[in-house]
Design an enzyme around this catalytic site. Sequence first.
Site, short mmCIF file in Angstrom:
data_model
loop_
_atom_site.label_atom_id
_atom_site.label_comp_id
_atom_site.label_asym_id
_atom_site.label_seq_id
_atom_site.Cartn_x
_atom_site.Cartn_y
_atom_site.Cartn_z
NE ARG A 1 10.82 -25.69 40.64
CZ ARG A 1 9.94 -25.09 39.88
NH1 ARG A 1 8.81 -24.67 40.41
NH2 ARG A 1 10.17 -24.89 38.60
CE LYS B 1 27.94 -13.57 36.50
NZ LYS B 1 27.21 -14.35 35.48
CE LYS B 2 35.13 -13.97 35.91
NZ LYS B 2 35.62 -13.94 34.53
CG HIS C 1 53.56 -31.58 32.67
ND1 HIS C 1 52.56 -32.22 33.38
CD2 HIS C 1 54.70 -31.71 33.40
CE1 HIS C 1 53.09 -32.71 34.49
NE2 HIS C 1 54.38 -32.42 34.52
N GLY D 1 14.22 -17.62 38.00
CA GLY D 1 13.88 -17.48 36.59
C GLY D 1 13.74 -16.03 36.16
CB CYS E 1 27.92 -10.93 32.75
SG CYS E 1 26.99 -10.23 31.40
CE1 TYR F 1 23.54 -17.02 34.38
CE2 TYR F 1 21.90 -18.52 33.50
CZ TYR F 1 22.48 -17.27 33.54
OH TYR F 1 22.00 -16.26 32.74
CD GLU G 1 49.47 -32.09 32.22
OE1 GLU G 1 50.19 -32.86 31.56
OE2 GLU G 1 49.87 -31.43 33.20
CB THR H 1 20.56 -7.76 31.86
OG1 THR H 1 19.17 -7.44 31.91
CG2 THR H 1 20.87 -8.82 32.91
CB CYS H 2 25.48 -7.98 30.00
SG CYS H 2 27.18 -8.59 30.11
CB THR I 1 26.04 -10.77 26.98
OG1 THR I 1 25.32 -10.51 28.17
CG2 THR I 1 26.51 -9.47 26.36
CD GLU J 1 26.92 -17.16 37.54
OE1 GLU J 1 27.55 -17.51 36.53
OE2 GLU J 1 26.10 -16.22 37.54
NE ARG K 1 14.95 -27.74 35.50
CZ ARG K 1 14.32 -27.22 34.43
NH1 ARG K 1 14.17 -27.95 33.34
NH2 ARG K 1 13.85 -26.00 34.47
#
Length: 453
Positions: A199, A51-52, A436, A263, A48, A178, A441, A42-43, A312, A182, A205
């Site tokens: 919903r 997607k990224k 800074h 899900g 991921c 997420y 910071e 999947t990753c 992952t 995303e 959540r």
Amino acid sequence: MQFDYDLFVIGGGSGGVRAARVAAGDAGAKVALAEEDRYGGTCVIRGCVPKKLMVFASEFSGMAADAEAYGWDIQLGAFSWDAFKDKLNAELDRLEGVYRRLLAGSGVQTFDARAKVVDAHTVELSTGERKTAKHILLAMGGRPVKVDVPGAELAITSNDIFHLSEMPKNILILGGGYIACEFAGILNGLGVDVTQYYRGAQILRGFDDEARGLVAEEMIQRGVKLHLGTNVESMERTSDGRIRVVATNGDETVFDQVMFATGRAPNTDDMGLEQAGVKLGRGGQVIVDDYSQTAVPSIYAVGDVTDRVNLTPVAIREGMAFVETVFKGNPTKPDHELIPTAIFTQPEMGTVGMSEEEAREKGPIEVYATSFKPMQSAFAGRTDRVLMKLVVCADTRRILGCHIVAPGAGEMIQLAGIAVKMGATKEDFDRTVAVHPTMSEEIVTMKTPVRRA
């Protein structure tokens, strides 16, 4: 009894591949691995990594606007989905090749076939072959699931989004986790008109309320049409090939695409697991002990198929702990405490430890938080806000939770996660000199709690 292999791994994702490689390469075990789809899981193939890359692509429209505010004469052309997709597919092909070479280089024999469990020491491949092994490792991962509503078959899932022939002009995303959030940000950034139904009362959540509230506000500010307390009642195909959606609030809207991000479920269907004695939970997840061992002593499971912490790096850690336990004589429990997590929403969210709500249930706490406009976006005239937040145990002074909503939050939380994992106190943070001018910071300059509970 003589076995064909010391270890047979079912699943070529991150957890299964790492366990196979280390067992064969470091521990000298005779190892085989079966994968019915693409290596990387999947990753790498449908999660991921692509997607990224899509997140990166989606951020350039905002960067161009900022560049003009900083004095650059920039004209942004149109986004080409075809050009991006071709390059994306080439990169995924390259990464799959890397996984295959790593397995071969470690001496792992691979089968491009589906494998099922026959008994405690036997697997059957879709080719009809049967193989025996002293140990079997289940690492089949999970898959997205759709809600059961009329017309659900018309919707796509996160697996399909990378294979669209063209970018839709508008899309409905169903879900508030997420993955839904995303992709709402990604597609919005790529110029798609995005509507999102969830919903529940608030997205994300289980995460810190203040942090997820800011993410929701910023998503709306950036153009996502977020409808909370809303679900899909039914869907049907229109005469022009689009999808008419009836919402639970009575709205009827037509979309080019509908994506369900509602899900995921473990890939345990039709695997012969229960017949072999492996116990499954109500959601189909493989039940394991602290050492990833199932009810059958010779069968172990790691990664999303166990539905413990579906990340992952966690699957990889579980795979490593399995090899330590079974092949190196060093019983090792995978550590699931204080795992830093990044959510690549726009803005990003990084989190480690407890939410404020969770920590309140454990005892007295102090909360240090600040929300502000970062220098870069303020200068460009944008209204974006970021959040830096620490949840502190009032008694021990330990940092119980760190929550960041900001560009680059994923990079920040990795480093903050080290300190929190080490048991740093608020005073440890206070003693650290600020870098800074940076957003981060603020994590070490917040002196007065905003509230106590």
